[in-house]
Write a protein that holds these residues in place. Sequence first.
Motif, PDB file in Angstrom:
ATOM      1  N   GLU A 217       0.840  -1.206   0.000  1.00 58.14           N
ATOM      2  CA  GLU A 217       0.000   0.000   0.000  1.00 58.14           C
ATOM      3  C   GLU A 217       0.875   1.255   0.000  1.00 58.14           C
ATOM      4  O   GLU A 217       0.613   2.215  -0.714  1.00 58.14           O
ATOM      5  CB  GLU A 217      -0.937   0.022   1.217  1.00 58.14           C
ATOM      6  N   ARG A 218       1.925   1.219   0.821  1.00 56.80           N
ATOM      7  CA  ARG A 218       2.823   2.381   0.909  1.00 56.80           C
ATOM      8  C   ARG A 218       3.527   2.636  -0.404  1.00 56.80           C
ATOM      9  O   ARG A 218       3.556   3.758  -0.891  1.00 56.80           O
ATOM     10  CB  ARG A 218       3.893   2.134   1.979  1.00 56.80           C
ATOM     11  N   GLU A 219       4.129   1.590  -0.954  1.00 58.57           N
ATOM     12  CA  GLU A 219       4.903   1.815  -2.176  1.00 58.57           C
ATOM     13  C   GLU A 219       4.003   2.250  -3.332  1.00 58.57           C
ATOM     14  O   GLU A 219       4.338   3.165  -4.075  1.00 58.57           O
ATOM     15  CB  GLU A 219       5.713   0.566  -2.580  1.00 58.57           C
ATOM     16  N   THR A 220       2.837   1.583  -3.459  1.00 54.56           N
ATOM     17  CA  THR A 220       1.992   1.921  -4.611  1.00 54.56           C
ATOM     18  C   THR A 220       1.349   3.311  -4.455  1.00 54.56           C
ATOM     19  O   THR A 220       1.265   4.053  -5.430  1.00 54.56           O
ATOM     20  CB  THR A 220       0.908   0.856  -4.870  1.00 54.56           C
ATOM     21  N   SER A 221       0.960   3.677  -3.241  1.00 49.15           N
ATOM     22  CA  SER A 221       0.354   5.008  -3.118  1.00 49.15           C
ATOM     23  C   SER A 221       1.412   6.101  -3.293  1.00 49.15           C
ATOM     24  O   SER A 221       1.115   7.170  -3.843  1.00 49.15           O
ATOM     25  CB  SER A 221      -0.435   5.166  -1.825  1.00 49.15           C
ATOM     26  N   THR A 222       2.642   5.822  -2.881  1.00 50.07           N
ATOM     27  CA  THR A 222       3.735   6.773  -3.123  1.00 50.07           C
ATOM     28  C   THR A 222       3.993   6.909  -4.619  1.00 50.07           C
ATOM     29  O   THR A 222       4.182   8.013  -5.141  1.00 50.07           O
ATOM     30  CB  THR A 222       5.023   6.298  -2.411  1.00 50.07           C
ATOM     31  N   LEU A 223       3.968   5.778  -5.320  1.00 50.05           N
ATOM     32  CA  LEU A 223       4.178   5.797  -6.771  1.00 50.05           C
ATOM     33  C   LEU A 223       3.083   6.598  -7.475  1.00 50.05           C
ATOM     34  O   LEU A 223       3.361   7.447  -8.323  1.00 50.05           O
ATOM     35  CB  LEU A 223       4.218   4.361  -7.316  1.00 50.05           C
ATOM     36  N   ILE A 224       1.835   6.332  -7.101  1.00 54.42           N
ATOM     37  CA  ILE A 224       0.710   7.053  -7.718  1.00 54.42           C
ATOM     38  C   ILE A 224       0.874   8.562  -7.512  1.00 54.42           C
ATOM     39  O   ILE A 224       0.763   9.346  -8.450  1.00 54.42           O
ATOM     40  CB  ILE A 224      -0.647   6.559  -7.153  1.00 54.42           C
ATOM     41  N   ALA A 225       1.183   8.957  -6.268  1.00 52.55           N
ATOM     42  CA  ALA A 225       1.329  10.387  -5.977  1.00 52.55           C
ATOM     43  C   ALA A 225       2.497  10.980  -6.761  1.00 52.55           C
ATOM     44  O   ALA A 225       2.404  12.102  -7.279  1.00 52.55           O
ATOM     45  CB  ALA A 225       1.520  10.602  -4.473  1.00 52.55           C
ATOM     46  N   SER A 226       3.582  10.228  -6.886  1.00 51.15           N
ATOM     47  CA  SER A 226       4.748  10.797  -7.564  1.00 51.15           C
ATOM     48  C   SER A 226       4.511  10.929  -9.067  1.00 51.15           C
ATOM     49  O   SER A 226       4.937  11.895  -9.691  1.00 51.15           O
ATOM     50  CB  SER A 226       6.019   9.995  -7.252  1.00 51.15           C
ATOM     51  N   ILE A 227       3.789   9.967  -9.655  1.00 51.13           N
ATOM     52  CA  ILE A 227       3.459  10.075 -11.085  1.00 51.13           C
ATOM     53  C   ILE A 227       2.469  11.225 -11.316  1.00 51.13           C
ATOM     54  O   ILE A 227       2.588  11.978 -12.272  1.00 51.13           O
ATOM     55  CB  ILE A 227       2.888   8.744 -11.631  1.00 51.13           C
ATOM     56  N   ARG A 228       1.527  11.366 -10.385  1.00 56.29           N
ATOM     57  CA  ARG A 228       0.554  12.462 -10.499  1.00 56.29           C
ATOM     58  C   ARG A 228       1.292  13.810 -10.492  1.00 56.29           C
ATOM     59  O   ARG A 228       1.034  14.683 -11.318  1.00 56.29           O
ATOM     60  CB  ARG A 228      -0.431  12.382  -9.333  1.00 56.29           C
ATOM     61  N   ASP A 229       2.241  13.957  -9.571  1.00 58.09           N
ATOM     62  CA  ASP A 229       3.005  15.210  -9.479  1.00 58.09           C
ATOM     63  C   ASP A 229       3.861  15.431 -10.719  1.00 58.09           C
ATOM     64  O   ASP A 229       3.913  16.513 -11.275  1.00 58.09           O
ATOM     65  CB  ASP A 229       3.934  15.191  -8.260  1.00 58.09           C
ATOM     66  N   ARG A 230       4.553  14.383 -11.119  1.00 56.71           N
ATOM     67  CA  ARG A 230       5.466  14.478 -12.245  1.00 56.71           C
ATOM     68  C   ARG A 230       4.688  14.780 -13.536  1.00 56.71           C
ATOM     69  O   ARG A 230       5.111  15.598 -14.340  1.00 56.71           O
ATOM     70  CB  ARG A 230       6.193  13.142 -12.399  1.00 56.71           C
ATOM     71  N   ALA A 231       3.549  14.129 -13.684  1.00 58.40           N
ATOM     72  CA  ALA A 231       2.767  14.291 -14.913  1.00 58.40           C
ATOM     73  C   ALA A 231       2.183  15.694 -15.026  1.00 58.40           C
ATOM     74  O   ALA A 231       1.998  16.204 -16.134  1.00 58.40           O
ATOM     75  CB  ALA A 231       1.656  13.252 -14.979  1.00 58.40           C
ATOM     76  N   SER A 232       1.930  16.322 -13.904  1.00 55.54           N
ATOM     77  CA  SER A 232       1.335  17.668 -13.951  1.00 55.54           C
ATOM     78  C   SER A 232       2.310  18.675 -14.559  1.00 55.54           C
ATOM     79  O   SER A 232       1.919  19.752 -14.984  1.00 55.54           O
ATOM     80  CB  SER A 232       0.909  18.111 -12.557  1.00 55.54           C
ATOM     81  N   LEU A 233       3.593  18.327 -14.602  1.00 47.73           N
ATOM     82  CA  LEU A 233       4.613  19.235 -15.141  1.00 47.73           C
ATOM     83  C   LEU A 233       5.053  18.874 -16.562  1.00 47.73           C
ATOM     84  O   LEU A 233       5.936  19.509 -17.126  1.00 47.73           O
ATOM     85  CB  LEU A 233       5.844  19.214 -14.226  1.00 47.73           C
ATOM     86  N   LEU A 234       4.425  17.855 -17.129  1.00 46.58           N
ATOM     87  CA  LEU A 234       4.836  17.370 -18.459  1.00 46.58           C
ATOM     88  C   LEU A 234       4.638  18.413 -19.548  1.00 46.58           C
ATOM     89  O   LEU A 234       3.551  18.947 -19.715  1.00 46.58           O
ATOM     90  CB  LEU A 234       3.996  16.160 -18.859  1.00 46.58           C
ATOM     91  N   THR A 235       5.689  18.689 -20.304  1.00 52.18           N
ATOM     92  CA  THR A 235       5.533  19.551 -21.473  1.00 52.18           C
ATOM     93  C   THR A 235       6.216  18.950 -22.714  1.00 52.18           C
ATOM     94  O   THR A 235       5.867  19.300 -23.825  1.00 52.18           O
ATOM     95  CB  THR A 235       6.134  20.954 -21.252  1.00 52.18           C
ATOM     96  N   GLU A 236       7.182  18.075 -22.511  1.00 55.03           N
ATOM     97  CA  GLU A 236       7.942  17.538 -23.638  1.00 55.03           C
ATOM     98  C   GLU A 236       7.713  16.032 -23.799  1.00 55.03           C
ATOM     99  O   GLU A 236       7.526  15.326 -22.808  1.00 55.03           O
ATOM    100  CB  GLU A 236       9.444  17.766 -23.421  1.00 55.03           C
ATOM    101  N   LEU A 237       7.810  15.589 -25.036  1.00 54.39           N
ATOM    102  CA  LEU A 237       7.614  14.173 -25.317  1.00 54.39           C
ATOM    103  C   LEU A 237       8.672  13.303 -24.622  1.00 54.39           C
ATOM    104  O   LEU A 237       8.356  12.220 -24.127  1.00 54.39           O
ATOM    105  CB  LEU A 237       7.663  13.936 -26.833  1.00 54.39           C
ATOM    106  N   GLU A 238       9.901  13.803 -24.537  1.00 57.41           N
ATOM    107  CA  GLU A 238      10.967  13.039 -23.878  1.00 57.41           C
ATOM    108  C   GLU A 238      10.613  12.792 -22.412  1.00 57.41           C
ATOM    109  O   GLU A 238      10.914  11.735 -21.862  1.00 57.41           O
ATOM    110  CB  GLU A 238      12.314  13.781 -23.942  1.00 57.41           C
ATOM    111  N   GLU A 239       9.986  13.779 -21.784  1.00 52.33           N
ATOM    112  CA  GLU A 239       9.581  13.616 -20.382  1.00 52.33           C
ATOM    113  C   GLU A 239       8.487  12.552 -20.257  1.00 52.33           C
ATOM    114  O   GLU A 239       8.443  11.794 -19.298  1.00 52.33           O
ATOM    115  CB  GLU A 239       9.062  14.946 -19.818  1.00 52.33           C
ATOM    116  N   LEU A 240       7.605  12.544 -21.261  1.00 51.26           N
ATOM    117  CA  LEU A 240       6.530  11.550 -21.252  1.00 51.26           C
ATOM    118  C   LEU A 240       7.107  10.139 -21.374  1.00 51.26           C
ATOM    119  O   LEU A 240       6.698   9.222 -20.652  1.00 51.26           O
ATOM    120  CB  LEU A 240       5.568  11.831 -22.415  1.00 51.26           C
ATOM    121  N   TRP A 241       8.082   9.972 -22.283  1.00 53.53           N
ATOM    122  CA  TRP A 241       8.703   8.650 -22.445  1.00 53.53           C
ATOM    123  C   TRP A 241       9.526   8.293 -21.204  1.00 53.53           C
ATOM    124  O   TRP A 241       9.661   7.117 -20.857  1.00 53.53           O
ATOM    125  CB  TRP A 241       9.567   8.585 -23.699  1.00 53.53           C
TER     126      TRP A 241
END
Lengths: 109, 109
Positions: free
Chosen positions: B26-50
């Motif tokens: 639960e800890r690892e997966t909820s941390t992962l979800i939160a970190s992807i949510r944060d990281r994705a909110s800043l996405l502007t370039e295709l390289e970042e998406l990959w």
Amino acid sequence: MLQLNENKSSKTEEKIAKEALKIAYERETSTLIASIRDRASLLTELEELWYVHDLLSTKRHEIDGKYSYNPSTIVFDFARLVKEGWLNLDELKGLKPEMLSKISALARM
Amino acid sequence: MLQLNENKSSKTEEKIAKEALKIAYERETSTLIASIRDRASLLTELEELWYVHDLLSTKRHEIDGKYSYNPSTIVFDFARLVKEGWLNLDELKGLKPEMLSKISALARM
């Protein structure tokens, strides 16, 4: 002289085709980035995260193969881009009329 | 009677182990979800998406193999989870003391 003109004409065609590919590529990738950004902002469950992962796997594979300039498949490649909405026929102006007709017909299939 | 006690003891152990795995998962997966949510909110370039895609590929593979209960590897599995910070030794209370010592020693390596 005919040879020279043909070369000149196919050079222009290549330039138009590459420019159009670039436009479509920019459109599709920026739409993808925006859609992942939106989708990711709503993530709460692991299943949703893996769904995003699957979507990215598919899209990455698709995009990798779709935007390289290949004269022998260009009619099909453009028909697909028009059909998918990443390109307008107008943006292919300058290509041979018979090529444009084929692209237009295929895109409507 | 000894057999019965041992069975009883390993049943309890299994229960403790599975409960701890669940907490860490639960800890690892909820941390992962939160970190992807944060990281994705800043996405502007295709390289970042990959980059996000590569990260998800790695994490998915890792998580898939990491949280199944396997008595023969449980000492190493828990040592890894403790080392990575997904579990505290306290949360393994009730396991055999020699098992806890091994987990603790391995986690410090």
